[in-house]
Design a protein around this motif. Structure first.
Motif, PDB file in Angstrom:
ATOM      1  N   PHE A 290     118.699 -30.840 -13.986  1.00 54.48           N
ATOM      2  CA  PHE A 290     118.522 -29.848 -14.876  1.00 54.48           C
ATOM      3  C   PHE A 290     118.059 -31.755 -15.817  1.00 54.48           C
ATOM      4  CE2 PHE A 290     123.028 -30.539 -15.227  1.00 54.48           C
ATOM      5  CZ  PHE A 290     123.425 -30.724 -16.069  1.00 54.48           C
ATOM      6  N   ALA A 291     118.428 -32.304 -15.214  1.00 53.14           N
ATOM      7  CA  ALA A 291     118.617 -33.265 -16.531  1.00 53.14           C
ATOM      8  C   ALA A 291     117.639 -34.810 -15.903  1.00 53.14           C
ATOM      9  CB  ALA A 291     119.159 -34.070 -16.963  1.00 53.14           C
TER      10      ALA A 291
ATOM     11  N   TRP B 137     114.542 -33.180 -12.169  1.00 53.86           N
ATOM     12  CA  TRP B 137     114.209 -32.229 -13.217  1.00 53.86           C
ATOM     13  C   TRP B 137     112.789 -32.748 -13.671  1.00 53.86           C
ATOM     14  CZ3 TRP B 137     114.131 -28.006 -15.734  1.00 53.86           C
ATOM     15  CH2 TRP B 137     113.989 -27.515 -17.188  1.00 53.86           C
TER      16      TRP B 137
ATOM     17  N   THR C  68     116.812 -32.188 -20.849  1.00 64.26           N
ATOM     18  CA  THR C  68     115.988 -31.384 -20.993  1.00 64.26           C
ATOM     19  C   THR C  68     115.548 -30.712 -22.177  1.00 64.26           C
ATOM     20  OG1 THR C  68     118.284 -31.028 -19.115  1.00 64.26           O
ATOM     21  CG2 THR C  68     116.706 -28.947 -19.462  1.00 64.26           C
TER      22      THR C  68
ATOM     23  N   ARG D  98     111.362 -29.122 -13.604  1.00 64.84           N
ATOM     24  CA  ARG D  98     110.456 -29.116 -14.399  1.00 64.84           C
ATOM     25  C   ARG D  98     109.128 -27.695 -14.551  1.00 64.84           C
ATOM     26  NH1 ARG D  98     107.027 -31.325 -17.772  1.00 64.84           N
ATOM     27  NH2 ARG D  98     106.300 -30.336 -20.253  1.00 64.84           N
TER      28      ARG D  98
END
Length: 411
Positions: free
Chosen positions: A386-387, A391, A122, A396
């Motif tokens: 989130f990763a 994402w 992230t 993102r």
């Protein structure tokens, strides 16, 4: 409470398995064993076993030496500690040789068994476009008893202090476990100094209201009593550590719970890796090692933090009911009136199921609807939001657009 000897026994079992792996690797690598049909498998099993058990007490490195710049050059990254506290620091990933980025992002890492380095990908994805700050939590076994206890109120106060230190020109992203506490910290700032509220708060897959959608995690919190948790999950740090005697929820116990949730897939992954090592196709930086070097690296959690999380976030639902207090003072989430709030959930999240995080939005009674947003990522699991690929490819860009939309301070 389970006492210190249980902690030491568990650590002894870990080191014994690490030793067994090292022994099998050495025996399988002995030249006299070359003709044995099982030698390669013995060596491979030993190598994978030794590495896995060794990683369990190793703090991973951030491993971010540089980031590419718009000028075609790689810029070195230096980690700066801005605020140092007993249970966690506020750190900054300072990119050398480039102008500061206007987007200033505070990543609130979970204190849920893994180190803040769980957010490495992230951080890497945000560094080219943002000034990135992270809450870097400490392993409780390294914190002396003299530093006192650390529960969810102390955690919330840490977050509020870090946010105030960075100023109102800030965008906060809370990942998983800290989502409800980041919401509470923002509300504390809104009550005390409204003009200091951050520009935006993005909550990613966190249990604001655990009852909004049941998962194995929330069901467990309902099934057991606090007495049972204290008796079965809490141990005292053993000798040889700065925090000797401190009550903790040990990382190895947490890891056993993580693995049990998807035991079949983990067993399959390790079996496949042993075969790859045996036939020589495994590599140091392959996908298995990259994932499990981080996944297996666990840290002790302060007992007060774990128990208060279960009692107050999951059982009493204090955040969901807007009934949370810090030092006896009510924290009114409805006081947030400037910070735009963005909720991100994964459709296939089996830890914080869809609905648990979105429950934050109805609590924001003082915030205009134009400053609220929610996104449900199709097919995404907990890690992916989130990763993972979800994402990188979808979430993102969405988060950065939301941040940019809050470029001017709220009225």
């Amino acid at each position: 409470m389970i006492y210190t000897n249980a902690y030491d026994v568990m650590e002894t079992l870990r080191t014994t398995n690490q030793w067994l792996g090292a022994t099998a690797r050495a025996m399988g690598s002995y030249p006299g064993m070359a003709a044995h049909p099982w030698a390669d498998l013995m060596r491979a099993w030993g190598e994978v076993t030794e590495r896995s058990f060794a990683r369990m007490t190793a703090r991973p490195d951030w491993g971010i030496p540089s980031v590419p710049g718009g000028d075609g050059r790689d810029h070195p990254v230096r980690i700066e500690t801005l605020v140092e506290k007993p249970f966690g620091d506020l750190i900054h990933f300072a990119v050398q040789g480039r102008a500061p980025r206007p987007r200033r992002v505070l990543l609130v890492a979970p204190m849920s068994g893994h180190y803040a380095t769980l957010l490495r990908k992230t951080v890497i994805s945000l560094l080219p476009d943002c000034e990135v700050f992270v809450t870097d939590w400490h392993n409780a076994r390294d914190v002396p008893l003299s530093e006192g206890a650390f529960d969810i109120e102390a955690y919330t106060l840490y977050l509020a202090q870090f946010m105030r230190h960075l100023g109102a020109d800030l965008h906060v992203i809370a990942v998983c476990q800290p989502a409800p506490l980041a919401l509470a910290a923002t509300a504390m700032i809104a009550q005390d100094t409204p003009e200091a509220q951050p520009r935006s708060l993005t909550l990613i897959g966190g249990p604001v209201d655990p009852d909004a959608a049941a998962t194995d995690v929330t069901d467990f919190g309902r099934r057991v009593t606090m007495g049972q948790l204290e008796q079965t999950m809490i141990q005292q740090v053993g000798a040889g550590h700065a925090g000797a005697g401190r009550p903790v929820y040990p990382g190895l116990l947490q890891l056993s719970s993580f693995v049990a949730m998807n035991a079949g897939s983990h067993a399959e992954a390790f079996g496949a890796q042993i075969l790859r090592v045996a036939d020589g196709t495994a590599r140091e930086a392959d996908r298995h090692n990259s994932f499990y070097d981080e996944y297996l690296a666990v840290m002790e959690m302060p007992a007060e933090f774990y128990l208060s999380t279960v009692a107050r976030i999951f059982k009493a639902r204090e955040i969901a009911r807007n009934a949370f207090t810090v030092d006896g003072q009510p924290v009114d989430i409805g006081c947030i009136d400037r910070t735009a709030v963005h909720v991100i959930e994964g459709e296939a999240d089996d830890i914080s199921a869809p609905g648990q995080c979105r429950a934050a939005l109805p609590l924001l009674t003082g915030l205009p609807e134009t400053k609220k947003a929610a996104h449900l990522e199709p097919g995404a699991g907990h890690y992916g939001i989130f990763a993972g690929r979800s994402w990188r490819d979808s979430i993102r860009p969405l988060v950065l657009r939301f941040i940019d939309a809050q470029a001017q301070p709220g009225d």
